[in-house]
Design a protein around this motif. Structure first.
Motif, PDB file in Angstrom:
ATOM      1  N   ALA A 397       0.820  -1.159  -0.138  1.00 57.88           N
ATOM      2  CA  ALA A 397       0.137   0.163  -0.050  1.00 57.88           C
ATOM      3  C   ALA A 397       0.902   1.444   0.157  1.00 57.88           C
ATOM      4  O   ALA A 397       0.597   2.192  -0.635  1.00 57.88           O
ATOM      5  N   ASN A 398       2.123   1.262   0.688  1.00 58.55           N
ATOM      6  CA  ASN A 398       2.836   2.512   0.768  1.00 58.55           C
ATOM      7  C   ASN A 398       3.917   2.442  -0.299  1.00 58.55           C
ATOM      8  O   ASN A 398       4.907   3.338  -0.364  1.00 58.55           O
ATOM      9  N   GLY A 399       3.703   1.583  -1.255  1.00 56.80           N
ATOM     10  CA  GLY A 399       4.745   1.320  -2.260  1.00 56.80           C
ATOM     11  C   GLY A 399       6.142   1.472  -1.910  1.00 56.80           C
ATOM     12  O   GLY A 399       7.215   1.814  -2.457  1.00 56.80           O
ATOM     13  N   LYS A 400       6.295   0.549  -0.899  1.00 51.61           N
ATOM     14  CA  LYS A 400       7.501   0.095  -0.424  1.00 51.61           C
ATOM     15  C   LYS A 400       7.862  -1.214  -0.503  1.00 51.61           C
ATOM     16  O   LYS A 400       7.052  -2.049  -0.780  1.00 51.61           O
ATOM     17  N   PRO A 401       9.128  -1.546  -0.672  1.00 57.92           N
ATOM     18  CA  PRO A 401       9.595  -3.006  -0.997  1.00 57.92           C
ATOM     19  C   PRO A 401       9.041  -3.862   0.251  1.00 57.92           C
ATOM     20  O   PRO A 401       9.026  -3.727   1.297  1.00 57.92           O
ATOM     21  N   VAL A 402       8.435  -5.163  -0.361  1.00 68.94           N
ATOM     22  CA  VAL A 402       7.897  -6.055   0.713  1.00 68.94           C
ATOM     23  C   VAL A 402       9.118  -7.120   1.060  1.00 68.94           C
ATOM     24  O   VAL A 402       9.024  -7.904   1.933  1.00 68.94           O
ATOM     25  N   GLY A 403      10.334  -6.788   0.243  1.00 65.75           N
ATOM     26  CA  GLY A 403      11.413  -7.785   0.782  1.00 65.75           C
ATOM     27  C   GLY A 403      12.565  -7.758  -0.185  1.00 65.75           C
ATOM     28  O   GLY A 403      12.398  -6.918  -0.995  1.00 65.75           O
ATOM     29  N   TYR A 404      13.670  -7.981   0.269  1.00 62.76           N
ATOM     30  CA  TYR A 404      15.177  -8.090  -0.386  1.00 62.76           C
ATOM     31  C   TYR A 404      15.609  -9.316  -0.700  1.00 62.76           C
ATOM     32  O   TYR A 404      15.577 -10.061   0.249  1.00 62.76           O
ATOM     33  N   ILE A 405      15.896  -9.456  -1.847  1.00 64.57           N
ATOM     34  CA  ILE A 405      16.817 -10.847  -2.292  1.00 64.57           C
ATOM     35  C   ILE A 405      18.269 -10.339  -2.441  1.00 64.57           C
ATOM     36  O   ILE A 405      18.316  -9.454  -3.297  1.00 64.57           O
ATOM     37  N   ILE A 406      19.204 -11.081  -1.745  1.00 63.91           N
ATOM     38  CA  ILE A 406      20.620 -10.618  -1.810  1.00 63.91           C
ATOM     39  C   ILE A 406      21.215 -11.626  -2.454  1.00 63.91           C
ATOM     40  O   ILE A 406      20.966 -13.028  -1.834  1.00 63.91           O
ATOM     41  N   ALA A 407      22.102 -11.513  -3.573  1.00 62.47           N
ATOM     42  CA  ALA A 407      22.662 -12.598  -4.148  1.00 62.47           C
ATOM     43  C   ALA A 407      23.752 -12.117  -4.975  1.00 62.47           C
ATOM     44  O   ALA A 407      24.024 -10.676  -4.950  1.00 62.47           O
ATOM     45  N   PHE A 408      24.604 -12.789  -5.518  1.00 59.96           N
ATOM     46  CA  PHE A 408      25.857 -12.437  -6.311  1.00 59.96           C
ATOM     47  C   PHE A 408      25.592 -11.747  -7.501  1.00 59.96           C
ATOM     48  O   PHE A 408      26.072 -10.855  -7.928  1.00 59.96           O
ATOM     49  N   SER A 409      24.659 -12.626  -8.183  1.00 68.44           N
ATOM     50  CA  SER A 409      24.133 -11.894  -9.427  1.00 68.44           C
ATOM     51  C   SER A 409      22.736 -12.822  -9.771  1.00 68.44           C
ATOM     52  O   SER A 409      22.415 -13.724  -9.051  1.00 68.44           O
ATOM     53  N   PHE A 410      21.982 -12.088 -10.455  1.00 68.07           N
ATOM     54  CA  PHE A 410      20.462 -12.339 -10.715  1.00 68.07           C
ATOM     55  C   PHE A 410      20.419 -12.757 -12.405  1.00 68.07           C
ATOM     56  O   PHE A 410      20.828 -11.953 -13.205  1.00 68.07           O
ATOM     57  N   GLY A 411      19.772 -13.795 -12.668  1.00 70.14           N
ATOM     58  CA  GLY A 411      19.307 -14.011 -14.128  1.00 70.14           C
ATOM     59  C   GLY A 411      18.326 -13.206 -14.717  1.00 70.14           C
ATOM     60  O   GLY A 411      17.544 -12.494 -13.807  1.00 70.14           O
ATOM     61  N   ARG A 412      18.082 -13.449 -15.830  1.00 72.56           N
ATOM     62  CA  ARG A 412      17.196 -12.511 -16.514  1.00 72.56           C
ATOM     63  C   ARG A 412      15.680 -12.828 -16.027  1.00 72.56           C
ATOM     64  O   ARG A 412      14.723 -12.002 -15.574  1.00 72.56           O
ATOM     65  N   GLY A 413      15.499 -14.268 -15.883  1.00 76.20           N
ATOM     66  CA  GLY A 413      14.114 -14.486 -15.384  1.00 76.20           C
ATOM     67  C   GLY A 413      13.653 -13.651 -14.042  1.00 76.20           C
ATOM     68  O   GLY A 413      12.481 -13.235 -13.838  1.00 76.20           O
ATOM     69  N   ALA A 414      14.659 -13.770 -13.138  1.00 76.96           N
ATOM     70  CA  ALA A 414      14.345 -13.077 -11.783  1.00 76.96           C
ATOM     71  C   ALA A 414      14.152 -11.368 -11.968  1.00 76.96           C
ATOM     72  O   ALA A 414      12.994 -11.095 -11.451  1.00 76.96           O
ATOM     73  N   VAL A 415      14.973 -11.011 -12.991  1.00 74.48           N
ATOM     74  CA  VAL A 415      14.672  -9.528 -13.310  1.00 74.48           C
ATOM     75  C   VAL A 415      13.273  -9.157 -13.866  1.00 74.48           C
ATOM     76  O   VAL A 415      12.558  -8.367 -13.580  1.00 74.48           O
ATOM     77  N   GLU A 416      13.049 -10.054 -14.603  1.00 72.58           N
ATOM     78  CA  GLU A 416      11.827  -9.794 -15.568  1.00 72.58           C
ATOM     79  C   GLU A 416      10.717  -9.969 -14.504  1.00 72.58           C
ATOM     80  O   GLU A 416       9.833  -9.317 -14.501  1.00 72.58           O
ATOM     81  N   GLU A 417      10.633 -11.085 -13.515  1.00 79.64           N
ATOM     82  CA  GLU A 417       9.434 -11.313 -12.811  1.00 79.64           C
ATOM     83  C   GLU A 417       9.367 -10.059 -11.856  1.00 79.64           C
ATOM     84  O   GLU A 417       8.163  -9.591 -11.255  1.00 79.64           O
ATOM     85  N   VAL A 418      10.675  -9.416 -11.306  1.00 79.09           N
ATOM     86  CA  VAL A 418      10.336  -8.527 -10.332  1.00 79.09           C
ATOM     87  C   VAL A 418       9.748  -7.116 -11.013  1.00 79.09           C
ATOM     88  O   VAL A 418       8.871  -6.657 -10.533  1.00 79.09           O
ATOM     89  N   ALA A 419      10.095  -6.963 -12.337  1.00 79.63           N
ATOM     90  CA  ALA A 419       9.699  -5.981 -13.041  1.00 79.63           C
ATOM     91  C   ALA A 419       8.068  -6.280 -13.471  1.00 79.63           C
ATOM     92  O   ALA A 419       7.454  -5.190 -13.146  1.00 79.63           O
TER      93      ALA A 419
END
Ligand SMILES: C[S@@+](CC[C@H](N)C(=O)[O-])C[C@H]1O[C@@H](n2cnc3c(N)ncnc32)[C@H](O)[C@@H]1O
Length: 540
Positions: A397-419
């Motif tokens: 509701a406040n437009g804030k992150p619901v969470g953080y995923i920390i990793a060394f690098s992210f694949g295309r699938g992850a970036v697309e899903e987040v978008a």
């Protein structure tokens, strides 16, 4: 609470400012002396100059201002029972005492100006044409208050005292002393050992008093002329410019601290203070802005350490990717979440893969791997929602992150899903790369070439080793252990080698030679060469 035992790379002012007040028991500092010189070590075939500078564009005022702000921080972190020893020489000692130490510690807390007879007849003939050689250094000793830790120290009987022991026998140097009180049993033992005599005109019998049997010594004053500067052939030499003798630090640490106390050296250089503090069961912190200083100190400590020594950590500017990648998973999760400003789970528990949370309880997941895929994002979203639905909805509701995923690098699938989640469902999940939280670099690569040079009559082989290190940051130095034992760890036989080329002789048998390469970020790599020397030299 300040973490100890620790070597920290960086400008000491910045680091001192991060330390808690009144947490340190003893500070010894050996800063550049305002000698207006560069302490150089000619480096590699480029002849590049490297170590540390002692030049001050703004003259003595610039130097005093620079040192004063650091000493002020040192005063803040010293315990009320603490003391400081500031090593300097004629170049700036008067200014340091009046402008810095008297002002910050107070004239009343001056303890001593220790005069250390560093050498004799220093200075070129031209330099001392119209003055006396400056053979002493000053070590100013101030305490934080009158209730400072002070242990009375006796010094050994010096060379000049030895002169009084004119005679020598199989036991050593001795002199005749009157035997004023004694039992018949003692007298008979001394007579049997030919250590007593009666002379007609002496009131008492006399016994042989040996120099090496003298107890106690003489009480110490502020003139320390019994500790020599380091002899270039001495075992403790590590090749660091301006390295101080361990005996000097031993006396200071024993005099003004006790076992378990915290000793700080904010200009640690070649590590003399922390090496001695470590051996004297003090806890310690060493800071230096030079990678070479920190890494050489690390090698020095590794060399004197055994299985029972207290562990220590080295804090550099950059972290080695491989070391982080292979760190214990739970340790890594907690460490990286802490670096990110959150708090990790106290226990490793399977709570839907949520490894920690931010101060506002927003969940964090850590993946100690690369190329994180879409499925991780999916699982994380449902885990975050399930773990605290109310918070999840509030953040959406406040437009804030619901969470953080920390990793060394992210694949295309992850970036697309987040978008997609953000666009379609207003759900923000932040993907945070580890190198956005802490500076990461790849450790240097290292290859070792061996060339057989010679063989003597007894079959001893002379072998040349050529180390080739490569790193984006550039190579700082190599270090060699010619009798490497994996259980004991790396024990440098050659501490600082700028060329990466060494020769050594080997008898018939199996041998292990380890080589370390250190780059300009302080990251290192190690290679072990196993040799079978018999009729031939075989690399195993
Ligand atoms: C005289 S040397 C110390 C030698 C040391 N006592 C020994 O026995 O090896 C001074 C050291 O201070 C370090 N240094 C100079 N300015 C510094 C700063 N602002 N922060 C941290 N270290 C600094 C230099 O890199 C150098 O290693």
């Amino acid at each position: 609470m300040t973490t100890v035992n620790k070597l920290i790379l960086g400008d000491n002012l910045e680091i001192l400012r991060t330390m808690e007040p009144e947490t340190v028991d003893l500070i010894y500092l050996d800063p550049p002396f305002f000698s207006n010189r560069n302490y150089e070590v000619i480096w590699g075939d480029s002849g590049e100059v490297r170590s540390f500078q002692d030049r001050w564009a703004g003259g003595i005022d610039h130097y005093i201002a620079w040192l004063k702000e650091r000493v002020a921080e040192m005063h803040r972190i010293l315990k009320p029972t603490g003391s400081i020893f500031l090593h300097c020489d004629w170049h700036a000692n008067a200014y340091i005492r009046v402008e810095i130490l008297d002002k910050i510690f107070g004239y009343g807390n001056f303890r001593n100006e220790i005069l250390w007879l560093r050498t004799t007849n220093s200075g070129s003939s031209k330099a001392i044409a119209k003055r006396l050689p400056n053979d002493t250094d000053s070590v100013f000793y101030y305490s934080k208050s009158v209730n400072c830790t002070f242990n009375k120290i006796m010094r050994g009987h010096g060379e000049e005292y030895l002169q009084r022991f004119k005679y020598k026998d199989d036991y050593g140097f001795y002199r005749w002393q009157a035997l004023k009180t004694y039992s018949q049993e003692t007298y008979d033992r001394l007579e049997k050992e030919n250590k007593v005599r009666k002379s007609a005109n002496a009131k008492y019998p006399e016994f042989k008093q040996y120099f090496h049997e003298l107890k106690g010594g003489v009480s110490l004053n502020n003139l320390w002329n019994d500790i020599n500067a380091i002899n270039p052939m001495a075992k403790e030499v590590i090749g660091y410019p301006t390295q101080k003798p361990e005996a000097l630090l031993q006396r200071i640490i024993e005099m003004a601290s006790n076992e378990g106390d915290i000793v700080l050296d904010p200009f640690v250089g070649g590590g003399t203070t922390v090496a001695v503090a470590d051996r004297l069961n003090r806890r310690w912190i060493g800071i230096d802005q030079s990678v070479q200083a920190i890494k050489v100190t690390e090698l020095r400590l590794d060399k004197q350490h055994d299985l029972f020594s207290a562990p220590f950590i080295v804090q550099l500017h950059k972290y080695d990717y491989d070391t982080l990648r292979h760190k214990n998973a739970f340790e890594f999760e907690n460490w990286i979440i802490q670096q990110f400003g959150g708090a990790g789970n106290a226990r490793q528990r399977g709570d839907f893969g949520l490894d920690g949370k931010m101060p506002d309880n927003t969940p964090i997941q850590v993946k100690r791997s690369d190329n994180i895929g879409r499925n991780v994002v999916d699982n994380f979203k449902s885990a975050a929602e399930r773990s605290d639905k109310k918070l999840f909805d509030k953040n959406v509701a406040n437009g804030k992150p619901v969470g953080y995923i920390i990793a060394f690098s992210f694949g295309r699938g992850a970036v697309e899903e987040v978008a997609r989640l953000k666009l379609k469902e207003n759900i923000i999940i932040e993907l945070v790369a580890v190198n956005k939280i802490v500076p990461i670099a790849m450790k240097p690569t290292l290859t070792i070439e061996i060339n057989e040079l010679d063989r003597d009559a007894k079959g001893v082989r002379e072998i040349e080793f050529v180390a080739k290190g490569a790193s984006e940051a550039g190579i700082e130095f190599y270090s060699w252990d010619f009798d490497y034992n994996a259980e004991k760890g790396f024990k440098a036989s050659v501490m600082i080698d700028r060329e990466g080329r060494q020769t050594a002789k080997f008898k018939a048998g199996l041998h292990s030679v380890a080589v370390k390469v250190v780059d300009n970020d302080g990251l290192e790599n190690i290679e072990v060469v196993r040799l079978k020397v018999n009729g031939t030299v075989e690399r195993q």
